[in-house]
Every structure is written in structure tokens, then in C-alpha cells.
Scaffold this motif. Structure first.
Motif, mmCIF file in Angstrom:
data_model
loop_
_atom_site.group_PDB
_atom_site.id
_atom_site.type_symbol
_atom_site.label_atom_id
_atom_site.label_comp_id
_atom_site.label_asym_id
_atom_site.label_seq_id
_atom_site.Cartn_x
_atom_site.Cartn_y
_atom_site.Cartn_z
ATOM 1 N N ALA A 236 -20.143 -5.004 -3.693
ATOM 2 C CA ALA A 236 -20.351 -5.670 -2.664
ATOM 3 C C ALA A 236 -19.927 -5.288 -1.132
ATOM 4 O O ALA A 236 -20.547 -4.897 -0.215
ATOM 5 C CB ALA A 236 -19.759 -7.191 -2.674
ATOM 6 N N CYS A 237 -18.648 -4.432 -1.403
ATOM 7 C CA CYS A 237 -17.872 -3.813 -0.288
ATOM 8 C C CYS A 237 -18.639 -2.613 0.297
ATOM 9 O O CYS A 237 -18.775 -2.292 1.177
ATOM 10 C CB CYS A 237 -16.457 -3.675 -0.616
ATOM 11 S SG CYS A 237 -15.347 -4.949 -0.644
ATOM 12 N N THR A 238 -19.407 -2.058 -0.768
ATOM 13 C CA THR A 238 -20.011 -0.701 -0.656
ATOM 14 C C THR A 238 -21.413 -1.207 0.030
ATOM 15 O O THR A 238 -21.685 -0.341 1.212
ATOM 16 C CB THR A 238 -20.283 0.073 -2.032
ATOM 17 O OG1 THR A 238 -19.077 0.155 -2.539
ATOM 18 C CG2 THR A 238 -21.052 1.420 -1.732
ATOM 19 N N VAL A 239 -22.015 -2.233 -0.302
ATOM 20 C CA VAL A 239 -23.232 -2.517 0.248
ATOM 21 C C VAL A 239 -22.833 -2.992 1.596
ATOM 22 O O VAL A 239 -23.739 -2.560 2.551
ATOM 23 C CB VAL A 239 -23.919 -3.712 -0.521
ATOM 24 C CG1 VAL A 239 -25.138 -4.129 0.357
ATOM 25 C CG2 VAL A 239 -24.440 -2.937 -1.809
ATOM 26 N N GLY A 240 -21.854 -3.823 1.969
ATOM 27 C CA GLY A 240 -21.408 -4.090 3.149
ATOM 28 C C GLY A 240 -21.226 -3.046 4.241
ATOM 29 O O GLY A 240 -21.476 -2.889 5.282
ATOM 30 N N ALA B 65 -22.076 0.556 8.728
ATOM 31 C CA ALA B 65 -22.307 1.995 8.922
ATOM 32 C C ALA B 65 -23.999 2.298 9.505
ATOM 33 O O ALA B 65 -24.098 2.807 10.700
ATOM 34 C CB ALA B 65 -22.130 2.861 7.793
ATOM 35 N N THR B 66 -24.647 1.731 9.172
ATOM 36 C CA THR B 66 -26.352 1.722 9.622
ATOM 37 C C THR B 66 -26.420 1.057 10.739
ATOM 38 O O THR B 66 -26.799 1.588 11.881
ATOM 39 C CB THR B 66 -27.277 0.932 8.460
ATOM 40 O OG1 THR B 66 -27.058 1.865 7.310
ATOM 41 C CG2 THR B 66 -28.580 1.264 9.047
ATOM 42 N N LEU C 232 -24.478 2.639 18.427
ATOM 43 C CA LEU C 232 -23.809 3.609 18.964
ATOM 44 C C LEU C 232 -24.127 5.080 18.881
ATOM 45 O O LEU C 232 -23.457 5.969 19.423
ATOM 46 C CB LEU C 232 -22.221 3.158 18.833
ATOM 47 C CG LEU C 232 -21.900 1.745 19.134
ATOM 48 C CD1 LEU C 232 -20.405 1.333 18.562
ATOM 49 C CD2 LEU C 232 -22.255 1.538 20.846
ATOM 50 N N GLY C 233 -24.762 5.358 17.690
ATOM 51 C CA GLY C 233 -25.014 6.787 17.464
ATOM 52 C C GLY C 233 -24.211 7.194 15.991
ATOM 53 O O GLY C 233 -23.364 6.307 15.827
ATOM 54 N N SER C 234 -24.710 8.343 15.568
ATOM 55 C CA SER C 234 -23.666 8.665 14.225
ATOM 56 C C SER C 234 -22.571 9.027 14.621
ATOM 57 O O SER C 234 -22.008 9.431 15.552
ATOM 58 C CB SER C 234 -24.577 9.842 13.699
ATOM 59 O OG SER C 234 -24.348 10.397 12.512
ATOM 60 N N LEU D 88 -17.474 7.930 9.686
ATOM 61 C CA LEU D 88 -17.897 6.717 9.232
ATOM 62 C C LEU D 88 -18.706 6.743 7.970
ATOM 63 O O LEU D 88 -18.534 6.392 6.921
ATOM 64 C CB LEU D 88 -18.565 5.913 10.295
ATOM 65 C CG LEU D 88 -19.215 4.557 9.854
ATOM 66 C CD1 LEU D 88 -18.065 3.558 9.685
ATOM 67 C CD2 LEU D 88 -20.106 4.000 10.777
ATOM 68 N N TRP D 89 -19.564 7.834 7.999
ATOM 69 C CA TRP D 89 -20.494 8.173 6.912
ATOM 70 C C TRP D 89 -19.685 8.714 5.663
ATOM 71 O O TRP D 89 -19.808 8.712 4.538
ATOM 72 C CB TRP D 89 -21.902 8.841 7.295
ATOM 73 C CG TRP D 89 -22.596 7.929 8.069
ATOM 74 C CD1 TRP D 89 -23.094 8.081 9.550
ATOM 75 C CD2 TRP D 89 -23.510 7.104 7.295
ATOM 76 N NE1 TRP D 89 -23.816 7.061 9.382
ATOM 77 C CE2 TRP D 89 -24.354 6.404 8.493
ATOM 78 C CE3 TRP D 89 -23.845 6.670 6.039
ATOM 79 C CZ2 TRP D 89 -25.416 5.416 8.168
ATOM 80 C CZ3 TRP D 89 -24.659 5.559 5.877
ATOM 81 C CH2 TRP D 89 -25.332 5.105 6.955
ATOM 82 N N PHE D 90 -18.776 9.489 6.031
ATOM 83 C CA PHE D 90 -17.968 10.130 5.146
ATOM 84 C C PHE D 90 -17.274 9.306 4.349
ATOM 85 O O PHE D 90 -16.961 9.252 3.213
ATOM 86 C CB PHE D 90 -17.016 11.169 5.823
ATOM 87 C CG PHE D 90 -16.077 11.769 4.878
ATOM 88 C CD1 PHE D 90 -16.365 12.774 3.926
ATOM 89 C CD2 PHE D 90 -14.848 11.331 4.844
ATOM 90 C CE1 PHE D 90 -15.487 13.326 2.961
ATOM 91 C CE2 PHE D 90 -13.760 12.064 4.027
ATOM 92 C CZ PHE D 90 -13.993 12.779 3.050
ATOM 93 N N ALA D 91 -16.582 8.260 5.137
ATOM 94 C CA ALA D 91 -15.759 6.971 4.390
ATOM 95 C C ALA D 91 -16.743 6.458 3.677
ATOM 96 O O ALA D 91 -16.162 6.051 2.620
ATOM 97 C CB ALA D 91 -15.196 6.329 5.556
ATOM 98 N N TRP D 92 -17.943 6.008 3.951
ATOM 99 C CA TRP D 92 -18.822 5.530 3.156
ATOM 100 C C TRP D 92 -19.127 6.076 1.923
ATOM 101 O O TRP D 92 -19.201 5.462 0.746
ATOM 102 C CB TRP D 92 -20.190 4.941 3.816
ATOM 103 C CG TRP D 92 -20.857 3.928 3.162
ATOM 104 C CD1 TRP D 92 -20.872 2.802 2.969
ATOM 105 C CD2 TRP D 92 -22.241 4.492 2.271
ATOM 106 N NE1 TRP D 92 -21.791 2.206 1.837
ATOM 107 C CE2 TRP D 92 -22.544 3.380 1.499
ATOM 108 C CE3 TRP D 92 -22.702 5.546 1.952
ATOM 109 C CZ2 TRP D 92 -23.489 3.234 0.446
ATOM 110 C CZ3 TRP D 92 -23.716 5.889 0.746
ATOM 111 C CH2 TRP D 92 -24.247 4.450 0.277
ATOM 112 N N VAL D 93 -19.512 7.244 1.777
ATOM 113 C CA VAL D 93 -19.708 8.177 0.634
ATOM 114 C C VAL D 93 -18.370 8.114 -0.323
ATOM 115 O O VAL D 93 -18.651 8.129 -1.388
ATOM 116 C CB VAL D 93 -20.131 9.724 1.092
ATOM 117 C CG1 VAL D 93 -20.011 10.555 -0.166
ATOM 118 C CG2 VAL D 93 -21.635 9.575 1.783
#
Length: 52
Positions: free
Chosen positions: A10-14, A19-20, A26-28, A32-37
Motif C-alpha cells: 500500500a505504501c509503494t502504491v501510495g 511521485a506521479t 512540479l516537474g521530474s 523522488l523516483w530513485f526513492a520510489w524504485v
């Protein structure tokens, strides 16, 4: 799936939603994406390591 694995999923989907939304508003952000991966990989590890 045990409760902790469900919570991590659930945290991963959230996190993906956040992130999206951040990227759209605000732009990429590479960090943030590294942390999500990293979170996604840890979640996969928790799910794979659970007893069957």
C-alpha cells in the motif's frame, strides 16, 4: 500476504501516486523516483521472503 507485506504494498502504491502527482505538478525529480524504485524493490523482497 501477511499484514506487513500488505502495508508495504500500500505504501509503494501510495508512493507511486505521490511521485506521479509531483512530477505532473512540479516537474521530474530524479531522487523522488530513485526513492520510489528502492521502496518497490524492498516491497518485492518482503513479499518474496514471506513464508509460504
Amino acid at each position: 500476504m501477511p499484514g506487513s507485506a500488505k502495508a508495504m504494498a500500500a505504501c509503494t502504491v501510495g508512493g507511486l501516486v505521490v511521485a506521479t502527482a509531483y512530477t505532473v505538478a512540479l516537474g521530474s525529480s530524479g531522487w523522488l523516483w530513485f526513492a520510489w524504485v528502492v521502496l518497490a524493490l524492498v516491497t518485492v523482497g518482503v513479499v518474496a521472503a514471506r513464508p509460504s
